[in-house]
Design a protein around this motif. Structure first.
Motif, mmCIF file in Angstrom:
data_model
loop_
_atom_site.group_PDB
_atom_site.id
_atom_site.type_symbol
_atom_site.label_atom_id
_atom_site.label_comp_id
_atom_site.label_asym_id
_atom_site.label_seq_id
_atom_site.Cartn_x
_atom_site.Cartn_y
_atom_site.Cartn_z
ATOM 1 N N CYS A 150 0.977 -1.244 0.250
ATOM 2 C CA CYS A 150 -0.071 0.005 -0.373
ATOM 3 C C CYS A 150 0.839 1.240 0.235
ATOM 4 N N LEU A 151 2.188 1.089 0.735
ATOM 5 C CA LEU A 151 2.634 2.378 0.959
ATOM 6 C C LEU A 151 3.737 2.357 -0.366
ATOM 7 N N TRP A 152 3.670 2.120 -1.111
ATOM 8 C CA TRP A 152 4.634 2.076 -2.783
ATOM 9 C C TRP A 152 3.564 2.245 -3.686
ATOM 10 N N LEU A 153 2.350 1.837 -3.408
ATOM 11 C CA LEU A 153 1.079 2.158 -4.358
ATOM 12 C C LEU A 153 0.787 3.872 -4.578
ATOM 13 N N ALA A 154 1.454 3.994 -2.584
ATOM 14 C CA ALA A 154 0.734 5.504 -2.514
ATOM 15 C C ALA A 154 1.398 6.196 -2.988
ATOM 16 N N MET A 155 3.363 6.036 -3.024
ATOM 17 C CA MET A 155 4.078 7.095 -3.368
ATOM 18 C C MET A 155 4.002 6.602 -4.922
ATOM 19 N N ALA A 156 3.854 5.589 -5.465
ATOM 20 C CA ALA A 156 3.850 5.710 -6.814
ATOM 21 C C ALA A 156 2.497 6.676 -7.926
ATOM 22 N N TRP A 157 1.900 6.343 -7.497
ATOM 23 C CA TRP A 157 0.493 7.306 -7.110
ATOM 24 C C TRP A 157 1.237 8.820 -7.487
ATOM 25 N N LEU A 158 1.161 9.387 -6.490
ATOM 26 C CA LEU A 158 1.415 10.644 -6.156
ATOM 27 C C LEU A 158 3.001 10.760 -6.929
ATOM 28 N N PHE A 159 3.457 10.275 -7.024
ATOM 29 C CA PHE A 159 5.242 10.647 -7.836
ATOM 30 C C PHE A 159 4.100 10.814 -9.598
ATOM 31 N N THR A 160 3.204 9.933 -9.892
ATOM 32 C CA THR A 160 2.705 9.886 -10.768
ATOM 33 C C THR A 160 2.358 11.130 -11.301
ATOM 34 N N ARG A 161 1.089 11.491 -9.450
ATOM 35 C CA ARG A 161 0.517 12.799 -9.467
ATOM 36 C C ARG A 161 1.082 13.909 -9.889
ATOM 37 N N ARG A 162 2.283 14.092 -9.924
ATOM 38 C CA ARG A 162 2.689 15.264 -9.089
ATOM 39 C C ARG A 162 3.527 15.936 -10.697
ATOM 40 N N ARG A 163 3.291 15.138 -12.286
ATOM 41 C CA ARG A 163 4.028 16.070 -12.872
ATOM 42 C C ARG A 163 3.765 17.088 -13.350
ATOM 43 N N GLY A 164 2.986 17.330 -13.243
ATOM 44 C CA GLY A 164 2.867 19.214 -13.315
ATOM 45 C C GLY A 164 3.327 19.911 -12.716
ATOM 46 N N GLN A 165 4.252 19.430 -11.748
ATOM 47 C CA GLN A 165 4.966 20.298 -10.855
ATOM 48 C C GLN A 165 6.215 20.219 -10.390
ATOM 49 N N ASN A 166 6.980 19.709 -11.708
ATOM 50 C CA ASN A 166 7.953 19.424 -11.574
ATOM 51 C C ASN A 166 8.563 21.410 -12.376
ATOM 52 N N ALA A 167 8.009 21.504 -12.537
ATOM 53 C CA ALA A 167 8.673 23.077 -13.362
ATOM 54 C C ALA A 167 8.211 24.286 -12.493
ATOM 55 N N THR A 168 9.534 24.355 -12.439
ATOM 56 C CA THR A 168 9.967 26.366 -12.048
ATOM 57 C C THR A 168 9.158 26.581 -11.836
ATOM 58 N N ALA A 169 9.248 27.986 -11.321
ATOM 59 C CA ALA A 169 8.459 29.195 -11.670
ATOM 60 C C ALA A 169 9.069 29.955 -13.030
ATOM 61 N N THR A 170 10.746 29.901 -12.506
ATOM 62 C CA THR A 170 11.518 30.802 -14.271
ATOM 63 C C THR A 170 11.153 29.889 -15.420
ATOM 64 N N GLU A 171 10.672 28.680 -15.557
ATOM 65 C CA GLU A 171 10.402 27.308 -16.347
ATOM 66 C C GLU A 171 9.561 28.399 -17.079
ATOM 67 N N LYS A 172 8.776 28.111 -15.744
ATOM 68 C CA LYS A 172 7.035 28.420 -16.288
ATOM 69 C C LYS A 172 7.059 29.939 -16.774
ATOM 70 N N THR A 173 7.979 30.679 -16.561
ATOM 71 C CA THR A 173 7.705 32.471 -16.870
ATOM 72 C C THR A 173 7.988 32.189 -18.529
ATOM 73 N N VAL A 174 9.517 31.464 -18.173
ATOM 74 C CA VAL A 174 9.905 31.524 -19.479
ATOM 75 C C VAL A 174 9.202 31.052 -21.041
ATOM 76 N N ARG A 175 8.574 29.011 -20.431
ATOM 77 C CA ARG A 175 7.496 28.944 -21.091
ATOM 78 C C ARG A 175 6.505 30.180 -21.859
ATOM 79 N N GLY A 176 6.178 31.216 -21.032
ATOM 80 C CA GLY A 176 4.429 32.372 -21.114
ATOM 81 C C GLY A 176 5.103 33.517 -21.615
ATOM 82 N N THR A 177 5.887 33.325 -22.438
ATOM 83 C CA THR A 177 6.916 34.452 -23.344
ATOM 84 C C THR A 177 7.051 34.210 -24.379
ATOM 85 N N GLU A 178 7.498 33.097 -24.984
ATOM 86 C CA GLU A 178 7.585 32.430 -25.573
ATOM 87 C C GLU A 178 6.393 32.630 -26.811
#
Length: 178
Positions: A150-178
């Protein structure tokens, strides 16, 4: 290749993960899974030093099973090293140095390990509940395996769900200006 092309090539291969660690509210299953895997590795290492097969809480190992294994200590040390590798994989999902691994590779490892653990846990639960095979599996081993799964499944699921939170604010800003 000119200097700017080299910089752009380096940015393409830079890990997309944040340089800081994951907050504890997301990371606690990974830390507990890593601890569980280290306990497993220690148990296997203990049995390896004694030249014994099996796991604590498991059924007694027959003489014919020893005959099937050419080097008992090597087999147990191999399983202990897999436990350490699993602990490192769990920590890589939440620690900054885990960003050095490609995300698809880590996802494959996390979900592949979850699938293998689920299959083995089904086997243990069947033996404990129905006793269809050799007696000896303790309820403690079944509960420990179920909690670890159960712990392993929770960890894998949370890692999968965190996909959009991996970019830093600087990268998001740079993407928005392009």
């Amino acid at each position: 290749m000119n200097a700017m092309a080299a910089v752009h090539a380096a940015r393409r291969w830079r890990p997309a993960r944040r340089p800081d660690s994951v907050p504890l509210r997301w990371a606690w299953p990974a830390y507990l899974s890593a601890a569980d895997q280290l306990v497993y590795a220690a148990e296997k290492g203990y049995y390896a030093t004694q030249g014994r097969l099996g796991i604590p809480g498991g059924p007694p190992v027959t003489a014919s099973q020893y005959a099937d294994v050419s080097d008992v200590a090597l087999a147990q040390w191999t399983l202990a090293s897999l436990g350490v590798f699993s602990a490192v994989m769990a920590l890589a999902a939440v620690r900054p140095w885990g960003g050095l691994l490609p995300r698809p590779l880590l996802l494959l490892g996390l979900w592949g390990t979850a699938a293998l653990a689920a299959v083995s846990q089904i086997h243990v639960a069947r033996e404990v509940l129905f006793g269809s095979g050799p007696a000896g599996w303790s309820a403690r081993a079944a509960v420990q395996g179920f909690v670890g799964l159960c712990l392993w499944l929770a960890m894998a699921w949370l890692f999968t769900r965190r996909r959009g939170q991996n970019a830093t604010a600087t990268e998001k800003t740079v993407r928005g200006t392009e």
